[in-house]
Structures are given as structure tokens and as C-alpha cells.
Design a protein around this motif. Structure first.
Motif, PDB file in Angstrom:
ATOM      1  N   PRO A  12       0.733  -1.214  -0.047  1.00  0.00           N
ATOM      2  CA  PRO A  12      -0.019   0.091   0.100  1.00  0.00           C
ATOM      3  C   PRO A  12       0.900   1.065  -0.020  1.00  0.00           C
ATOM      4  O   PRO A  12       1.968   1.144   0.313  1.00  0.00           O
ATOM      5  CB  PRO A  12      -0.625  -0.112   1.234  1.00  0.00           C
ATOM      6  CG  PRO A  12       0.015  -1.315   2.346  1.00  0.00           C
ATOM      7  CD  PRO A  12       0.411  -1.977   1.169  1.00  0.00           C
ATOM      8  N   SER A  13       0.414   2.169  -0.601  1.00  0.00           N
ATOM      9  CA  SER A  13       1.074   3.541  -0.458  1.00  0.00           C
ATOM     10  C   SER A  13       1.328   3.984   0.842  1.00  0.00           C
ATOM     11  O   SER A  13       0.539   4.037   1.544  1.00  0.00           O
ATOM     12  CB  SER A  13       0.101   4.579  -1.272  1.00  0.00           C
ATOM     13  OG  SER A  13       0.923   5.815  -1.590  1.00  0.00           O
ATOM     14  N   GLY A  14       2.794   4.224   0.973  1.00  0.00           N
ATOM     15  CA  GLY A  14       3.203   4.804   2.133  1.00  0.00           C
ATOM     16  C   GLY A  14       3.607   3.538   3.173  1.00  0.00           C
ATOM     17  O   GLY A  14       4.367   3.759   4.132  1.00  0.00           O
ATOM     18  N   ASN A  99       9.705  -1.601  -8.581  1.00  0.00           N
ATOM     19  CA  ASN A  99       8.475  -1.162  -7.661  1.00  0.00           C
ATOM     20  C   ASN A  99       7.332  -1.530  -8.616  1.00  0.00           C
ATOM     21  O   ASN A  99       7.209  -0.937  -9.602  1.00  0.00           O
ATOM     22  CB  ASN A  99       8.638   0.135  -7.626  1.00  0.00           C
ATOM     23  CG  ASN A  99       7.886   0.947  -6.450  1.00  0.00           C
ATOM     24  OD1 ASN A  99       6.752   0.249  -6.349  1.00  0.00           O
ATOM     25  ND2 ASN A  99       8.170   2.039  -5.969  1.00  0.00           N
ATOM     26  N   GLY A 100       6.595  -2.067  -7.842  1.00  0.00           N
ATOM     27  CA  GLY A 100       5.261  -2.571  -8.669  1.00  0.00           C
ATOM     28  C   GLY A 100       3.945  -2.194  -8.159  1.00  0.00           C
ATOM     29  O   GLY A 100       3.525  -1.547  -7.249  1.00  0.00           O
ATOM     30  N   SER A 101       2.883  -2.897  -9.085  1.00  0.00           N
ATOM     31  CA  SER A 101       1.576  -2.716  -8.461  1.00  0.00           C
ATOM     32  C   SER A 101       0.899  -4.004  -8.328  1.00  0.00           C
ATOM     33  O   SER A 101       0.980  -5.075  -9.040  1.00  0.00           O
ATOM     34  CB  SER A 101       0.696  -1.909  -9.596  1.00  0.00           C
ATOM     35  OG  SER A 101      -0.561  -2.229  -9.449  1.00  0.00           O
ATOM     36  N   THR A 144      -7.368   8.801  -1.098  1.00  0.00           N
ATOM     37  CA  THR A 144      -7.654   7.874  -2.159  1.00  0.00           C
ATOM     38  C   THR A 144      -6.497   7.093  -2.342  1.00  0.00           C
ATOM     39  O   THR A 144      -6.836   5.566  -2.387  1.00  0.00           O
ATOM     40  CB  THR A 144      -7.699   8.607  -3.639  1.00  0.00           C
ATOM     41  OG1 THR A 144      -6.620   9.239  -3.802  1.00  0.00           O
ATOM     42  CG2 THR A 144      -8.993   9.664  -3.593  1.00  0.00           C
ATOM     43  N   ARG A 145      -5.357   7.407  -1.843  1.00  0.00           N
ATOM     44  CA  ARG A 145      -4.494   6.138  -2.032  1.00  0.00           C
ATOM     45  C   ARG A 145      -4.797   5.135  -0.858  1.00  0.00           C
ATOM     46  O   ARG A 145      -4.566   3.968  -1.218  1.00  0.00           O
ATOM     47  CB  ARG A 145      -3.082   6.698  -1.850  1.00  0.00           C
ATOM     48  CG  ARG A 145      -2.523   7.574  -2.919  1.00  0.00           C
ATOM     49  CD  ARG A 145      -1.017   8.172  -2.898  1.00  0.00           C
ATOM     50  NE  ARG A 145      -0.471   8.226  -4.389  1.00  0.00           N
ATOM     51  CZ  ARG A 145       0.738   7.766  -5.053  1.00  0.00           C
ATOM     52  NH1 ARG A 145       1.130   6.974  -4.078  1.00  0.00           N
ATOM     53  NH2 ARG A 145       1.112   7.960  -5.890  1.00  0.00           N
ATOM     54  N   LEU A 146      -4.948   5.634   0.112  1.00  0.00           N
ATOM     55  CA  LEU A 146      -5.290   4.789   1.499  1.00  0.00           C
ATOM     56  C   LEU A 146      -6.344   3.870   1.172  1.00  0.00           C
ATOM     57  O   LEU A 146      -6.558   2.788   1.747  1.00  0.00           O
ATOM     58  CB  LEU A 146      -5.147   5.585   2.806  1.00  0.00           C
ATOM     59  CG  LEU A 146      -3.830   6.222   3.063  1.00  0.00           C
ATOM     60  CD1 LEU A 146      -4.221   7.110   4.322  1.00  0.00           C
ATOM     61  CD2 LEU A 146      -2.923   5.007   3.443  1.00  0.00           C
TER      62      LEU A 146
HETATM   63  O1  LIG Z   1      -1.868   0.037  -5.110  1.00  0.00           O
HETATM   64  P1  LIG Z   1      -1.069  -0.905  -5.833  1.00  0.00           P
HETATM   65  O2  LIG Z   1      -1.753  -0.974  -7.474  1.00  0.00           O
HETATM   66  O3  LIG Z   1      -0.056  -1.680  -5.651  1.00  0.00           O
HETATM   67  O4  LIG Z   1       0.043   0.419  -6.511  1.00  0.00           O
HETATM   68  C1  LIG Z   1      -0.099   1.486  -7.210  1.00  0.00           C
HETATM   69  C2  LIG Z   1       0.929   2.228  -7.413  1.00  0.00           C
HETATM   70  O5  LIG Z   1       1.331   3.306  -6.305  1.00  0.00           O
HETATM   71  C3  LIG Z   1       2.754   2.839  -6.097  1.00  0.00           C
HETATM   72  O6  LIG Z   1       3.151   3.962  -6.968  1.00  0.00           O
HETATM   73  P2  LIG Z   1       3.856   5.341  -6.237  1.00  0.00           P
HETATM   74  O7  LIG Z   1       5.256   5.316  -6.213  1.00  0.00           O
HETATM   75  O8  LIG Z   1       2.837   5.615  -4.934  1.00  0.00           O
HETATM   76  O9  LIG Z   1       3.337   6.481  -7.229  1.00  0.00           O
HETATM   77  C4  LIG Z   1       3.009   1.606  -6.814  1.00  0.00           C
HETATM   78  O10 LIG Z   1       4.195   1.689  -7.089  1.00  0.00           O
HETATM   79  C5  LIG Z   1       2.078   1.551  -7.931  1.00  0.00           C
HETATM   80  O11 LIG Z   1       2.821   2.063  -8.932  1.00  0.00           O
END
Ligand SMILES: O=P(O)(O)OC[C@H]1O[C@H](OP(=O)(O)O)[C@H](O)[C@@H]1O
Ligand SMILES: Nc1ncnc2c1ncn2[C@@H]1O[C@H](COP(=O)(O)OP(=O)(O)OP(=O)(O)O)[C@@H](O)[C@H]1O
Length: 678
Positions: A12-14, A99-101, A144-146
Motif C-alpha cells: 500500500p502507498s506509504g 517497484n510494482g503494482s 484515495t491512495r489509502l
Molecule cells: O496500489 P498498487 O496498485 O499496488 O500500487 C499502485 C501504485 O502506487 C505505487 O506507486 P507510487 O510510487 O506510490 O506512485 C506503486 O508503485 C504502484 O505504482
């Protein structure tokens, strides 16, 4: 050349992906073994955080069209891409860290030879604080990220979790250790070895990948690959036995892991059981609460303990369980078993502490209860040391190897069943425990209360009657012990939400005439058919228990009414018809097994009164005659406890299916036939 591993770092972001990647790059980036992918992102270069390649949307789209990315995705209004050239690095055997998703793991799995997902984790409250502190996104974007959710990691993917909940250096150290551990790859091999239920992995003493000797010792290792893993003890093979870059598994372990030979797998030491302190408290004679038992049993089921420690725990638990611990253990054991549910107000069940030859009460009791109309999905065991278990006796008439769906179907058709419990509510825990308690002769009566009632709960019972036979040779030695155990059964049952009636009964002599599967089934049919030969003691015991079970039906209410109802169902033949329905529903044998046609009478060597019948001795003769494997074999008792006999009168008749078995049983009987005549 073994291809490199693609480490796809998600979380998760953070959670700290960039932070851990930066730290690992500083340590491993120059090693030549790892490269850290530089992502292409439609985010301004000066946004802060990772050093990515910044492009505008049009450029990203063109790159995407040109196949410039191994994998790409969109998130948070941005587009991300991992350059396709990393595939060349992998082909050279270099590991790539990107770094992935979480959203594209399934797509990526098909595009690289060896994928490991590294999931960086941190508690939710910490995530929010960190993102606020980072200051790269606005409060709305942070929210929104969280709130972003992604699909679960697909099956078959190796996932390594790295907790980044401490300081950054600690997180980086854990991250690097996780990468390193995953690169110590060995090729999977099937060894020409079998070790039964003992999970064994063999390492070449001259391994080129790791220090094999370091893995010897009481601990275990986890062997993992392609999202599957298995736990095993380690043995070392001399040089030349096993390829130096391999790990060999016994047939059983190899088949359980389910990966093809040559698969790259990773070895990691099995984590020290977190419950070890609790286990040692028990071994020292202390008491544990339910949470303790859940942790200890969980670690045992997960194979985190060597057998020696499990044995120590079981011996200690067998020797000392207070009432609260028995309940705690019952609840924990029930939580490890899958539970069958029934759409019934009452699901009746019965259990006997056993140890009395004959006494095939269940096969008469179930048809009576079923004929009355209560659901009674009875599961029973096969003989372990006796001449027949209920499942062995029932199998002379019908199939008993029913699975859960069969049980449901049979009960739907016939209101009851008599099935073998080997295919039902048998948890891994039972296998682990039985493998140790049985050879050691453990399983105290208090321990078995937890085991029995947890199984009844798993079978979906709501009401259970428990037969507690006591006597000098029974498992329960005295009336006082039986009464105390009855109270424990009923209190633990109440704690589990089960209505339990535990009933001490006379366990001084065999019940019924037959000892052995077919001979016991013969007694059962005689009782159900009201045959004059029917053993009165078996009929009386059945009615005693039937009166308790039927009294649970609100339409009956009391035991006297219940007993009359049971006698009617027996006398009218309704119970016998119910048994036929159960037999048909379970699958009738083409021909019921009859008592063996080879017979030999064992006669009284003196006149007098039968003052004792040693159940173990008589059951032992039945087993030498071939029971329970030869279902026709066994003993047909002709004299009972208290009978006056004359010299030459038959005490019992041995039945066998083979002359050699008959002779062996007859010879044993001449040494001691189990009867004392005074
Ligand atoms: O929630 P998911 O899909 O795992 O990640 C979504 C995106 O968020 C993060 O990017 P960033 O470095 O925060 O922009 C991850 O590296 C991915 O690219
Ligand atoms: N172990 C840690 N202790 C304290 N702060 C940390 C820790 N790890 C990361 N941080 C801080 O938390 C914030 C988020 O870290 P980072 O950018 O590495 O997370 P991320 O998972 O890459 O987030 P995103 O997916 O949004 O890029 C940063 O300010 C970073 O310095």
C-alpha cells in the motif's frame, strides 16, 4: 543458465517501498547480481521520492505502443511502466528488483520465468502518518491512495512479506535479507526414498548454494517455490549422491509439494514457534489458557515443532489438564476441524469410551432413533486394538467409507447413518497428535474428552450421549472415576454449546455374544428382529441409551415415554426397517458377511461358576482368529458372567475363515481362554 528472479515490490502507498528500494540499491546495486529497474512514470521528475524517468502522457502511450514496457499500469491518475529491457538482465541470470503494482501481478506471472512478489507491509495508522509526513500528495490524494483496493495475489505466486513497521534501517535489512534468501535457489529433485508421514528433505553435503551442515539440527526448513511450500526436517547426502545445486525430497514430501523436478525452490529456516514459551510452561506442569492452546496447536499443525517437543507437550498435557484446559483444548481442536451444519433442531450423536468387547450398541441405537425421526449422523471408528470397531461391524452389511456429501445424502434418505470417521472431520491435528499419542499409549480420559467433543461439534451434533463403561479392565476403572468424567463431559459440552448426557455403565464383561465384525452384526440383527437368541444385555443397553436420546425430542419429553417409544420401534420391526433404509442408502454389500464357517468350541475344563471374563484375552483370541480384517472371524460367547457351567460345556466358539487362523486361535485359547471358573 538459471534465469534471474524478478522481484516485484508491492504494498500500500506509504508502506515504504521506495525507502526500502533505495536502501537495498545502495547495498546490492553494485553487486552485479541485482539491478534495480528505473520506472517510466507520467509524474514530474521533481515530484520527489523515487528517481524515475518522467514522461508526458503522449510519450508514455507511444512507448506502450512500441512495446517498451515489460508491464505497465495506471494508478492514482498516473501511468507506470517497467522497461522491457529488464528481460535481458533476467536472461543473463541477473535478478531484477522493480517497484510494482498489486493490480498487475497476474499479468506479470506469465511474462517472466521466475517471479517473486515482495509485499511491504505496515499498519494502516502508520501509512497515513507517513504519507502526510512525506508531503508529496495532497490530503485528498492521500485519502484515495489509502482507500485503494487491489485484487488478491493469484495462487501459484511466491510472496515474501517484509514488515516495514520499525525504523527504516531495520526495514531495509529485512528487505535485503528477503531478496538474498530468495536467490539461494536449489533445483527440486525426487529422492528414491520414502519416510511415510515424516517430512524429510535431503541436502547435498557439498551443496554449491548453501552451507548444508548449517541446516542440520532439531529445527525444520521451509521449501518454497511457485507459491507452494512444504516443511521438512533435513538430512545430508554424501557428495555424489545428489547434484550440488539440488534439494531432494522423499516421495511423500515431493508429491505433497506438487512441483515438477528441476523447479527452482528456496530454503528458509522454519520460524521459531512463537508459542514455545507456552509449550514449555505446559511441559513444566503449568496450565495454559485458550489463547495459549490456540497458538501451540497452531504451531504444531504448521509443523513448526520437532516431534520431540510435540511429544513432550502431549505427555505433559496428557498428565495434567484441569477442567478449564479441557474446555479450552476442545474449543481449539474444534476450530481446526471443518464443521458440518444441518438444518435440524436436534442432531443426535453418541460416543462410547469403549474398551468393552462386543457392545455393538450403535448399530441398534441409530436405527431406533432414525425410525423415530430424529437425525443421527453417526460416525464410528475401526478397530485399533479390539476385535472390531463399529465401522468394521457395519461394513459387513454396507459401505461405510462415506464422505461428507454421502453422509448428508444418507441422512436425508434414512435419517441416520453409521459411517467410518476416517473420511470425515479428521483434521491435520488429529493426524499429528495420533502419530505421537498412539505409539506412546497416551490419550488420557481427560484429554479424550476434548478430542471427542471437538469431533462431535465438527460433525454438527447438538445433543450427544456418552457411554462411560467402567470396570477393572475398562479404560475407566471405577464408578467414581466414571462419575467424575461424566461431569467433565457434561460441563465441557455445555461450554461448547453441546447438550451432553454422559452415562456410566457396567464395563466388567463383554456385552452381547459376538466378538468380531460379522458376529457382532449378527447380534445386532437378532436384537432388531426380536430373535429369541438376541442377547438380552445388548438389548437392555440399547434401550437405556435410546430412552435418553428420544427423551430429547420435545414431543416425547421424558425417559419413561421415550423407553416405551423405543421398545415399540424395536418390537414392531420399525427399527429393523430403518436399518435396511440406512444400508440401502450407504450401499448394501452384495452379500452380508457371515460368521466364519470354520469353528472350534472352547470348553470349560472344570465345573463351577464363571466369575470373570477377561475381555482383553477373549478379544485377543478373536484377533488371532483373524478379526477384524477377516470380518467373518471372531468369538461367539456361549457362557456369561455368573453362569454355572459343567466341565465340557462350551464357553465360546471360535469362528475363522482360514484353518491356520482357527488353529492359532485355538492354541492361544488353550493357554488362557479368558474365563475364570470357580
Ligand atoms: O496500489 P498498487 O496498485 O499496488 O500500487 C499502485 C501504485 O502506487 C505505487 O506507486 P507510487 O510510487 O506510490 O506512485 C506503486 O508503485 C504502484 O505504482
Ligand atoms: N520504516 C520507516 N519508518 C519511518 N518512516 C518511514 C519508514 N519507511 C518509509 N518511511 C517514510 O514514509 C513515507 C513513505 O515511504 P515511501 O515513499 O517509501 O512509501 P511507498 O510505499 O513507496 O509509497 P508510495 O507507494 O506512495 O510511493 C516516506 O516519507 C518515508 O520516508
Amino acid at each position: 543458465m538459471t534465469p534471474g528472479v524478478l522481484f516485484f515490490v508491492v504494498g500500500p502507498s506509504g508502506s515504504g517501498k521506495d525507502t526500502l528500494l533505495d536502501g537495498a540499491r545502495a547495498v546490492l546495486g553494485g553487486s552485479g547480481r541485482f539491478v534495480f529497474a528505473r520506472r517510466v512514470i507520467t509524474r514530474p521528475a521533481d515530484a520527489g521520492g523515487e528517481a524515475h524517468e518522467a514522461v508526458d502522457a503522449a510519450t508514455f502511450a507511444r512507448l506502450q505502443q512500441d512495446g517498451a514496457f515489460l508491464i505497465d499500469w495506471t494508478a492514482h491518475g498516473l501511468s507506470y511502466g517497467v522497461p522491457a529491457r529488464v528481460v535481458d538482465e533476467l536472461a543473463r541470470g541477473v535478478h531484477v528488483v522493480a517497484n510494482g503494482s498489486r493490480a498487475v501481478i497476474a499479468d506479470l506471472l506469465a511474462r517472466v520465468p521466475d517471479l517473486v512478489v515482495v509485499e511491504v507491509t505496515a499498519p494502516l495508522d502508520i501509512l497515513a502518518a507517513r504519507l502526510a509526513g512525506r508531503g508529496r500528495e495532497s490530503a485528498d490524494v492521500i485519502r484515495t491512495r489509502l482507500e485503494r483496493t487491489t485484487p488478491p495475489v493469484p495462487a501459484g505466486v511466491t510472496v515474501v512479506r517484509v514488515a516495514n513497521d520499525a525504523t527504516p534501517p531495520v526495514g531495509i535489512e529485512r528487505f535485503i535479507a528477503a531478496l538474498e534468501a530468495q536467490t539461494a535457489r536449489l533445483r527440486l529433485a525426487r529422492m528414491p526414498l520414502s519416510a511415510g508421514s515424516r517430512a524429510l528433505a535431503v541436502l547435498p553435503r557439498d551443496s554449491s548454494v548453501l552451507g548444508a551442515a548449517d541446516y542440520l539440527g532439531p529445527g525444520r526448513i521451509d521449501i518454497a517455490g511457485r507459491g507452494r511450500s512444504i516443511r521438512a526436517e533435513v538430512a545430508l547426502a554424501d557428495p555424489g549422491t545428489l547434484a550440488v545445486d539440488s534439494v531432494g525430497l522423499t516421495h511423500e514430501v515431493f508429491d505433497r509439494l506438487g512441483l515438477p523436478e528441476g523447479t527452482p525452490v528456496v530454503l528458509t529456516r522454519t520460524p521459531t514457534p512463537a508459542s514455545r514459551a507456552a509449550l514449555r510452561t505446559k511441559i513444566r506442569g503449568g496450565t495454559l489458557d485458550e489463547a495459549d492452546y490456540a497458538r501451540v496447536v497452531g504451531d504444531i499443525v504448521e509443523g513448526r515443532y520437532p516431534d520431540a517437543e510435540v511429544s513432550g507437550f502431549l505427555v505433559a498435557a496428557d498428565r495434567g489438564l484441569d477442567d478449564a484446559e479441557v474446555l479450552a483444548l476442545a474449543k481449539v481442536r474444534a476450530s481446526f476441524a471443518s464443521r458440518i451444519t444441518w438444518d435440524e433442531p436436534i442432531v443426535a450423536d453418541k460416543h462410547s469410551m469403549g474398551g468393552i468387547p462386543g457392545s455393538r450398541v450403535t448399530m441398534v441405537l441409530v436405527p431406533i432413533v432414525a425410525a423415530h425421526g430424529l437425525a443421527i449422523p453417526k460416525t464410528s471408528s475401526r478397530a485399533i486394538t479390539s476385535a472390531a470397531g463399529t465401522a468394521d461391524a457395519m461394513e459387513t452389511l454396507a459401505r461405510v467409507d462415506l464422505d461428507a456429501d454421502d453422509v448428508r445424502r444418507v441422512v436425508a434418505q434414512a435419517r441416520g447413518c453409521v459411517a467410518w470417521n476416517g473420511r470425515l472431520n479428521h483434521s491435520t491435528l488429529d493426524d499429528v497428535m495420533n502419530a505421537i499419542t498412539r505409539p506412546l499409549g497416551l490419550e488420557s480420559t481427560r484429554w479424550s474428552v476434548a478430542s471427542i467433543l471437538s469431533k462431535k461439534l465438527a460433525a454438527g451434533a447438538t445433543h450427544v450421549v456418552v457411554d462411560l463403561p467402567f470396570g477393572p479392565r475398562a479404560r475407566i476403572k471405577s464408578a467414581a472415576e466414571a462419575t467424575a468424567l461424566a461431569q467433565l463431559f457434561e460441563s465441557v459440552g455445555a461450554g461448547l454449546g453441546l447438550f451432553v448426557e454422559a452415562v456410566p455403565t457396567d464395563g466388567t464383561a463383554p456385552i452381547g455374544r459376538g466378538i468380531g465384525p460379522a458376529l457382532e452384526a449378527r447380534d445386532v440383527l437378532w436384537v432388531l428382529e426380536n430373535d429369541p437368541e438376541a442377547p438380552a444385555d445388548l438389548r437392555d443397553k440399547v434401550l437405556h441409551f435410546a430412552s435418553r436420546i428420544l427423551a430429547w425430542d420435545p414431543a416425547i419429553g421424558d425417559r419413561e415415554t421415550a423407553r416405551r417409544r423405543a421398545e415399540d420401534l424395536l418390537g414392531s420391526g420399525a427399527a429393523r426397517e430403518a436399518l435396511d433404509r440406512i444400508i440401502v442408502a450407504q450401499g448394501a454389500r452384495s452379500e452380508p458377511v457371515r460368521p466364519g464357517r470354520l469353528t472350534r468350541a472352547v470348553v470349560a475344563e472344570r465345573s463351577g461358576t464363571v466369575t470373570d471374563i477377561d475381555g482383553f484375552a477373549v478379544a485377543g483370541i478373536a484377533r488371532v482368529a483373524g478379526a477384524p480384517l477377516d470380518k467373518s472371524a471372531g468369538i461367539d460367547l456361549r457362557a456369561r458372567l455368573g453362569d454355572m457351567v459343567s466341565k465340557g460345556d462350551a464357553l465360546f466358539v471360535i469362528h475363522a475363515g482360514a484353518a491356520s487362523d482357527l488353529e492359532a486361535a485355538a492354541r492361544l485359547a488353550t493357554q488362557f481362554c479368558g474365563f475364570t471358573i470357580a
